[in-house]
Design a protein around this motif. Structure first.
Motif, short mmCIF file in Angstrom:
data_model
loop_
_atom_site.label_atom_id
_atom_site.label_comp_id
_atom_site.label_asym_id
_atom_site.label_seq_id
_atom_site.Cartn_x
_atom_site.Cartn_y
_atom_site.Cartn_z
N TYR A 1 62.53 60.22 -12.22
CA TYR A 1 61.77 59.02 -11.85
C TYR A 1 62.24 58.49 -10.49
CZ TYR A 1 60.45 54.08 -11.88
OH TYR A 1 59.98 52.86 -11.53
N LEU A 2 63.55 58.41 -10.31
CA LEU A 2 64.08 57.81 -9.08
C LEU A 2 63.87 58.69 -7.85
CD1 LEU A 2 67.36 56.30 -10.56
CD2 LEU A 2 65.39 55.01 -9.71
N THR B 1 69.02 52.85 -15.10
CA THR B 1 67.63 53.27 -15.34
C THR B 1 67.55 54.11 -16.61
OG1 THR B 1 67.29 53.27 -12.95
CG2 THR B 1 65.62 54.38 -14.26
N MET C 1 65.25 48.90 -4.55
CA MET C 1 66.47 49.72 -4.54
C MET C 1 66.13 51.18 -4.87
SD MET C 1 70.01 48.74 -6.31
CE MET C 1 71.40 49.81 -6.21
N THR C 2 66.61 52.09 -4.04
CA THR C 2 66.36 53.50 -4.31
C THR C 2 67.65 54.29 -4.09
OG1 THR C 2 65.56 53.63 -2.05
CG2 THR C 2 63.89 53.60 -3.77
N PRO D 1 53.63 56.67 -18.50
CA PRO D 1 52.76 57.38 -17.55
C PRO D 1 53.30 57.45 -16.12
CG PRO D 1 51.92 55.17 -17.94
CD PRO D 1 53.17 55.29 -18.74
N SER D 2 54.60 57.18 -15.92
CA SER D 2 55.13 57.03 -14.55
C SER D 2 54.85 58.19 -13.61
CB SER D 2 56.64 56.82 -14.60
OG SER D 2 56.96 55.79 -15.48
N LEU D 3 55.02 59.43 -14.06
CA LEU D 3 54.86 60.58 -13.16
C LEU D 3 53.56 61.34 -13.42
CD1 LEU D 3 58.45 62.10 -12.78
CD2 LEU D 3 57.46 60.05 -11.80
N ARG D 4 52.52 60.58 -13.77
CA ARG D 4 51.24 61.18 -14.14
C ARG D 4 50.69 62.11 -13.08
NH1 ARG D 4 48.01 56.24 -15.72
NH2 ARG D 4 48.53 56.00 -13.53
N ASP D 5 50.93 61.81 -11.80
CA ASP D 5 50.34 62.63 -10.74
C ASP D 5 51.37 63.54 -10.06
OD1 ASP D 5 51.70 60.46 -9.89
OD2 ASP D 5 50.34 59.89 -8.29
N VAL D 6 52.48 63.82 -10.76
CA VAL D 6 53.54 64.64 -10.16
C VAL D 6 53.64 65.97 -10.90
CG1 VAL D 6 56.04 64.76 -9.78
CG2 VAL D 6 54.83 62.62 -9.40
N LEU E 1 72.77 53.03 -10.49
CA LEU E 1 71.31 52.90 -10.59
C LEU E 1 70.75 53.92 -11.59
CD1 LEU E 1 68.61 51.72 -9.61
CD2 LEU E 1 68.66 53.35 -7.71
N SER F 1 61.11 60.56 -7.46
CA SER F 1 59.72 61.00 -7.43
C SER F 1 58.88 60.44 -6.30
CB SER F 1 59.05 60.63 -8.76
OG SER F 1 59.00 59.22 -8.88
N ASN F 2 59.38 59.49 -5.53
CA ASN F 2 58.49 58.89 -4.52
C ASN F 2 58.56 59.58 -3.17
OD1 ASN F 2 61.01 57.99 -3.74
ND2 ASN F 2 60.20 56.09 -2.90
N ARG G 1 54.23 55.89 -6.89
CA ARG G 1 54.48 56.79 -5.76
C ARG G 1 54.83 56.05 -4.47
NH1 ARG G 1 53.83 59.23 -9.23
NH2 ARG G 1 55.99 58.64 -9.32
N PHE H 1 57.39 51.21 -15.68
CA PHE H 1 57.01 52.61 -15.84
C PHE H 1 55.49 52.79 -15.95
CE2 PHE H 1 61.32 52.77 -18.05
CZ PHE H 1 61.96 53.11 -16.88
#
Lengths: 174, 308
Positions: B301-302, B25, B1-2, B41-46, B21, B304-305, A75, A69
């Motif tokens: 999170y899953l 998670t 894996m997504t 901080p995973s989605l800091r730029d989202v 999944l 977000s990419n 991204r 995390f």
């Protein structure tokens, strides 16, 4: 594919790393060991086993840390997280972080961020089995290194473990 | 894996591996929520917008908290204080918001299919937070997570869903999910609130006798009787509903085994659940709410990419 360390060499190297950690932290009362998920814990398991056999009966605080995390490339690729298990306080402790290969330094950067969410350690040290020098992208250096190697960016260093990959050795691709 | 899907529109579109999944998670995020610093901080730029075209407290707060725990930037939108009241369409509203560079949309809407419509027209990742009487996927996921936590797994577990099955998106999402994960489902309630042919369509058992459902199940998921439907001739009165289909302490004690009681909230105390059951040892209602944040963190999170 070329072998850099054989099973016997790895076992000797791990013994040496354990002794080096003990040289600096005589009794591990104020020192905790933290292995990094997913591959670093194979190294840390063995170092902790060695420490416990040397110290006979003294408690060795050992935790595992997952940095998924905290990555700086979330991204680009979603990675599946692993378990984090730190069941003691790291506040004012000396932390020895353990990983298998130190390459760009980005994993350790993320690990430092993750670690600080658990408290404020007095000091953090880094112990790695393999140090790929001259390939760092961040100003991070190990305090204890099993073997220092020079490798091209195109080459891959793979640490294999019996319990996972059928054989214990460190290899480098051509 | 997504995940196999770029959006979470419903459980219907998910594969069993997707559900596994998300639940795995979520377990890691639940651990994060027990730490001194409950934030990563995973989605800091989202940037995520919560678009709620229908009232909600629990779900909205839960999503907002999940987003903040992931360090995302959060925008909240409710219809009452917006230009929707001036006649703007949903698509225009969303496009205006997206032009300000928003990456994900969490949508609650009273029209079934609203998130599916939006997914066809906008590039952002969409999470369905409840659409009409269709689905409420994150609720089903957090219910599954809670069942797993309380009973050790999903496969082979017997789950009774009790109450207003007809109008409940929670029921439909739960039926899809439990079926995919190998659990058995019985729906129970008054005949007027259980759709005809539900047995044939979804392979669930049907009973109009709540005691029978309780005796059969490991877990009882009790749904809210939607008071707004009281004026429709579906059942004669709340009092009568309570006597015939409500779960009282006496009824629960007459069952020969231990079962787990769940409720998606908000509870109508004294209608579908008596207070001493809702607050009793069998109840995991507050754990469900706690797990909701971790499950929503996992979903966001899953997803977000996605390149937008």
């Amino acid at each position: 594919m070329k072998t850099i360390l054989t099973e016997q060499q790895i076992s000797l190297t791990i013994k040496r790393l354990a002794h080096q950690v003990l040289e600096n932290h005589l009794h591990l009362i104020d020192t905790v060991i933290i292995g990094l998920q997913p591959r670093g814990i194979y190294v840390s398991d063995k170092i902790v086993e060695e420490l416990r056999s040397i110290l006979k009966g003294e408690t060795v605080n050992y935790g595992i840390l997952d940095i998924t995390f905290y990555r700086d490339d979330v991204r680009r690729e979603i990675k599946v997280p692993n378990k984090t298990d730190i069941s003691f306080s790291i506040e004012n402790k000396n932390v020895v972080l353990i990983d298998d290969v130190l390459y760009t330094g980005r994993t350790i950067r993320a690990a430092l961020d993750a670690l600080l969410d658990f408290g404020r350690p007095a000091k953090v040290e880094l112990c790695v089995l393999i140090d790929r020098r001259f390939s760092r992208q961040l100003p991070i250096q190990p305090d204890y290194a099993g073997k220092v190697i020079d490798a091209l960016i195109s080459q891959k260093v793979i640490v294999k473990w019996k319990e996972k990959d059928s054989e214990t050795e460190v290899v480098i691709t051509e | 894996m997504t995940l196999s899907t770029p959006h979470l529109l419903g459980i219907k579109d998910l594969l069993p591996t997707d559900i596994r999944l998300i639940l795995d998670t979520a377990q890691q995020f639940k651990d994060v929520l027990q730490r001194p610093v409950k934030k990563v901080p995973s989605l800091r730029d989202v940037t995520i917008v919560n678009l709620f075209f229908e009232n909600s407290t629990r779900t909205r707060i839960s999503f907002e908290l999940a987003e903040k725990r992931l360090s995302a930037d959060v925008l909240n939108f409710t219809t009452s204080s917006s230009s929707v009241a001036k006649g703007e369409t949903m698509l225009d509203t969303v496009n205006n918001i997206l032009s300000m560079k928003v990456d994900m949309v969490v949508l609650r809407h009273s029209a079934s299919g609203a998130p599916h419509f939006l997914a066809k027209h906008i590039p952002a990742a969409i999470v369905n937070a409840g659409d009409g009487i269709n689905e409420h996927p994150t609720q089903a996921l957090l219910d599954a997570f809670s069942i797993q936590e309380a009973t050790g797994g999903l496969e082979g577990k017997k789950v009774a869903i009790i109450g207003d099955i007809m109008h409940s998106r929670v029921a439909l999402s739960n039926i899809y999910l439990l079926g995919k994960m190998g659990a058995e489902v019985t729906v129970a309630g008054p005949p007027t609130l259980i759709p005809k042919y539900i047995k044939e369509a979804f392979g669930v058992n049907v009973t109009y006798n709540v005691k029978e459902a309780l005796e059969w199940c490991d877990v009882a998921n009790v749904l809210r009787i939607q008071l707004e439907r009281q004026n429709q001739p579906l059942f004669s009165s709340l009092r009568e509903y309570n006597l015939a289909f409500g779960i009282s302490r006496k009824l629960l004690d007459s069952i020969q085994k231990n079962i787990v009681i769940m409720h998606p909230g908000p509870i109508n105390r004294g209608v579908e659940l008596d207070s001493d059951v809702a607050d009793g040892n069998e109840s995991i209602i507050l754990q469900q709410v706690e797990n909701g944040v971790a499950v929503r963190m996992a979903v966001l999170y899953l997803l977000s990419n996605r390149e937008s």
